[in-house]
Scaffold this motif. Structure first.
Motif, short mmCIF file in Angstrom:
data_model
loop_
_atom_site.label_atom_id
_atom_site.label_comp_id
_atom_site.label_asym_id
_atom_site.label_seq_id
_atom_site.Cartn_x
_atom_site.Cartn_y
_atom_site.Cartn_z
N LYS A 3 0.80 -1.23 0.00
CA LYS A 3 0.00 0.00 0.00
C LYS A 3 0.83 1.27 0.00
O LYS A 3 0.55 2.23 -0.72
N PRO A 4 1.91 1.35 0.81
CA PRO A 4 2.73 2.57 0.78
C PRO A 4 3.31 2.85 -0.59
O PRO A 4 3.40 3.99 -1.02
N ASN A 5 3.76 1.81 -1.32
CA ASN A 5 4.32 2.01 -2.65
C ASN A 5 3.28 2.52 -3.61
O ASN A 5 3.54 3.38 -4.46
N ASN A 6 2.05 1.98 -3.49
CA ASN A 6 0.98 2.43 -4.37
C ASN A 6 0.63 3.89 -4.10
O ASN A 6 0.39 4.69 -5.01
N GLN A 7 0.63 4.24 -2.81
CA GLN A 7 0.35 5.63 -2.45
C GLN A 7 1.44 6.56 -2.96
O GLN A 7 1.17 7.65 -3.44
N TYR A 8 2.68 6.08 -2.90
CA TYR A 8 3.80 6.89 -3.40
C TYR A 8 3.68 7.10 -4.91
O TYR A 8 3.89 8.18 -5.43
N ASN A 9 3.30 6.06 -5.63
CA ASN A 9 3.16 6.17 -7.08
C ASN A 9 2.01 7.08 -7.46
O ASN A 9 2.06 7.80 -8.45
N ASP A 10 0.92 7.04 -6.63
CA ASP A 10 -0.22 7.90 -6.92
C ASP A 10 0.14 9.37 -6.73
O ASP A 10 -0.41 10.24 -7.39
N ASP A 11 1.06 9.65 -5.80
CA ASP A 11 1.44 11.04 -5.53
C ASP A 11 2.42 11.59 -6.55
O ASP A 11 2.65 12.79 -6.59
N GLU A 12 3.04 10.73 -7.35
CA GLU A 12 3.99 11.19 -8.34
C GLU A 12 3.28 11.91 -9.49
O GLU A 12 2.14 11.57 -9.84
N ILE A 13 3.96 12.90 -10.07
CA ILE A 13 3.42 13.63 -11.21
C ILE A 13 4.06 13.10 -12.48
O ILE A 13 5.30 13.13 -12.63
N ASP A 14 3.25 12.60 -13.37
CA ASP A 14 3.74 12.11 -14.65
C ASP A 14 3.92 13.29 -15.60
O ASP A 14 2.96 14.00 -15.93
N LEU A 15 5.16 13.51 -16.02
CA LEU A 15 5.45 14.67 -16.86
C LEU A 15 5.09 14.47 -18.32
O LEU A 15 5.00 15.45 -19.06
N LEU A 16 4.90 13.24 -18.73
CA LEU A 16 4.62 12.99 -20.15
C LEU A 16 3.34 13.66 -20.62
O LEU A 16 3.33 14.25 -21.72
N PRO A 17 2.25 13.63 -19.84
CA PRO A 17 1.05 14.35 -20.31
C PRO A 17 1.26 15.84 -20.46
O PRO A 17 0.70 16.46 -21.38
N LEU A 198 -3.17 24.49 -18.39
CA LEU A 198 -4.23 24.78 -17.42
C LEU A 198 -5.22 23.62 -17.25
O LEU A 198 -5.56 23.27 -16.11
N PRO A 199 -5.71 23.00 -18.33
CA PRO A 199 -6.64 21.87 -18.14
C PRO A 199 -6.02 20.71 -17.35
O PRO A 199 -6.68 20.12 -16.49
N LEU A 200 -4.77 20.37 -17.64
CA LEU A 200 -4.10 19.28 -16.93
C LEU A 200 -3.89 19.64 -15.46
O LEU A 200 -4.09 18.80 -14.57
N LEU A 201 -3.49 20.86 -15.21
CA LEU A 201 -3.28 21.28 -13.82
C LEU A 201 -4.59 21.27 -13.03
O LEU A 201 -4.62 20.88 -11.86
N GLU A 206 -8.00 18.59 -8.99
CA GLU A 206 -9.27 17.98 -8.60
C GLU A 206 -9.08 16.53 -8.17
O GLU A 206 -9.70 16.06 -7.20
N ARG A 207 -8.21 15.79 -8.87
CA ARG A 207 -7.97 14.39 -8.52
C ARG A 207 -7.28 14.29 -7.17
O ARG A 207 -7.57 13.40 -6.37
N THR A 208 -6.37 15.19 -6.90
CA THR A 208 -5.66 15.18 -5.63
C THR A 208 -6.61 15.44 -4.46
O THR A 208 -6.56 14.79 -3.42
N ASN A 209 -7.52 16.41 -4.64
CA ASN A 209 -8.49 16.71 -3.58
C ASN A 209 -9.50 15.59 -3.40
O ASN A 209 -9.94 15.30 -2.27
N ARG A 210 -9.85 14.92 -4.50
CA ARG A 210 -10.81 13.83 -4.41
C ARG A 210 -10.23 12.63 -3.67
O ARG A 210 -10.91 11.97 -2.89
N ASP A 211 -8.91 12.37 -3.91
CA ASP A 211 -8.24 11.25 -3.22
C ASP A 211 -8.00 11.57 -1.75
O ASP A 211 -8.00 10.72 -0.92
#
Length: 211
Positions: A3-17, A198-201, A206-211
């Motif tokens: 679970k900690p690893n999954n949470q860490y991956n969820d918090d990472e920002i993917d720069l490709l998009p 702006l749309p991605l940000l 919104e996804r961060t606040n929802r999680d």
């Protein structure tokens, strides 16, 4: 345990998009940069000109200092010893730096040079004539006041100068287009990138606040 690893991956920002969004909106970014350049050029052409009159100055003659000060002494020369040359050199320095202080107080910029006791005095104005006349007037005022403050016993018809000017007064236009263009390109690029991302940000927030 995972679970900690999954949470860490969820918090990472993917720069490709974000990179994809910038590339996808490259036309918008280019348009924003062009608009920034146009605004910068308009600001440049409508801003008032800045003319700079300048002249090199240096200390006055030490020999003239000696002769003028000695001529004001009331005691006969035969009954007194001449003041040491170091004292006259000190007076010469004091007069010179007082004159520079007076120039600075009158909005003249003083810049040092590689040569000792040689400085560049300059004055900015919106016209050539005003820049030249103001610089000459302030130089004359500084010369007169510095001598009056340091050597009040000088006669009115003395030829001593607090400083000498080297060559004629030079004039140049200090208004440059390069800073305007750099600012326009930077602001245009910044606005264009913000509009593209702006749309991605917004979705990431919104996804961060929802999680």
């Amino acid at each position: 345990m995972t679970k900690p690893n999954n949470q860490y991956n969820d918090d990472e920002i993917d720069l490709l998009p974000f990179i994809h969004a910038l590339w996808k909106n490259k036309i918008k970014i280019i348009i924003a940069v062009v608009i920034g350049i146009v605004i910068a050029l308009a600001a440049f052409y409508f801003s008032p000109p800045k003319w700079v009159a300048s002249s090199y100055i240096t200390k006055g003659s030490l020999l003239s200092m000696y002769r003028e000060v000695r001529s004001t002494e009331t005691v006969p020369v035969s009954t007194t010893q001449p003041i040491e040359i170091k004292l006259y050199s000190s007076i010469q320095d004091d007069v010179y730096y007082i004159a520079m202080g007076i120039m600075t107080a009158n909005k003249v910029d003083i810049v040092g040079t590689p040569q000792p006791y040689v400085h560049l005095a300059s004055f900015k104005a919106n016209s050539k004539e005003l820049a030249i006349s103001k610089l000459k007037s302030i130089l004359d005022t500084a010369n007169t006041q510095a001598l009056a403050l340091s050597l009040p016993s000088l006669t009115v018809d003395h030829s001593l100068r607090a400083f000498n000017t080297l060559g004629k007064v030079k004039i140049k236009n200090a208004k440059a287009i390069t800073p305007y263009l750099v600012a326009g390109i930077f602001l245009g690029l910044l606005v264009g990138c913000l509009l593209a991302l702006l749309p991605l940000l917004k979705s990431h927030y919104e996804r961060t606040n929802r999680d």
